[in-house]
Scaffold this active site. Sequence first.
Site, PDB file in Angstrom:
ATOM      1  CG  MET A  78      45.307  52.800  40.889  1.00 46.80           C
ATOM      2  SD  MET A  78      44.822  54.473  41.303  1.00 46.80           S
ATOM      3  CE  MET A  78      44.165  55.097  39.818  1.00 46.80           C
ATOM      4  CB  CYS A  79      45.276  52.102  34.879  1.00 44.36           C
ATOM      5  SG  CYS A  79      43.879  51.154  34.237  1.00 44.36           S
ATOM      6  CD  GLN A  80      42.437  58.482  33.846  1.00 38.78           C
ATOM      7  OE1 GLN A  80      43.587  58.639  34.241  1.00 38.78           O
ATOM      8  NE2 GLN A  80      41.448  59.245  34.265  1.00 38.78           N
ATOM      9  CG  MET A 123      41.909  58.931  38.200  1.00 43.13           C
ATOM     10  SD  MET A 123      42.109  59.252  39.955  1.00 43.13           S
ATOM     11  CE  MET A 123      43.880  59.275  40.077  1.00 43.13           C
TER      12      MET A 123
END
Length: 173
Positions: free
Chosen positions: A63-65, A93
């Site tokens: 996952m990332c932003q 996120m």
Amino acid sequence: MKTVNHEQLKRWLDDGAVCLIDVREPFEYASEAISGSHNIPVSECNYDRICQLVEGKNYAVLMCQSGNRSNAVASQLTQQVEDMDVWQLEGGMNAWKQANQTVVSSSSKVLPLDRQVQLTVGTFILVGMLLYMMEMEWGLLFPLMIGLGLLNAGLTGWCGMAKLLAKMPWNKV
């Protein structure tokens, strides 16, 4: 690419069945993170490091932003090792928070890297245009350089300004 939504990821986290790997920069991770996640920035992601964390878990989720960086890492990993079972959190996120899922936040707030880039780009363009309006023709070099940098970032996915800003003292954990 396999994706997982926030509801399923929450169930996997509650069951202890998942290794959640956050590929954002350390300062982003320190600002807010999903409880139980591990931080391995994009530049440090590799098969061996991820395998060490994933051992004993049923799923590996990146996952990332927003999902862009984790998608790039997942694609790279699956190209390196065809049988690697890597999932990606849909929307990253941003989607997790929008679904009112719990995040661990710190008191120090640093602007997200993409907003830092936007502010820097805007400042360079504004300064260049002001210099040009003051009859300094070389002022147009600022917007020209920024435009070429943005074009490169859009075509390649590599943003030199973001890399540089990530190394700034305020972005160190």
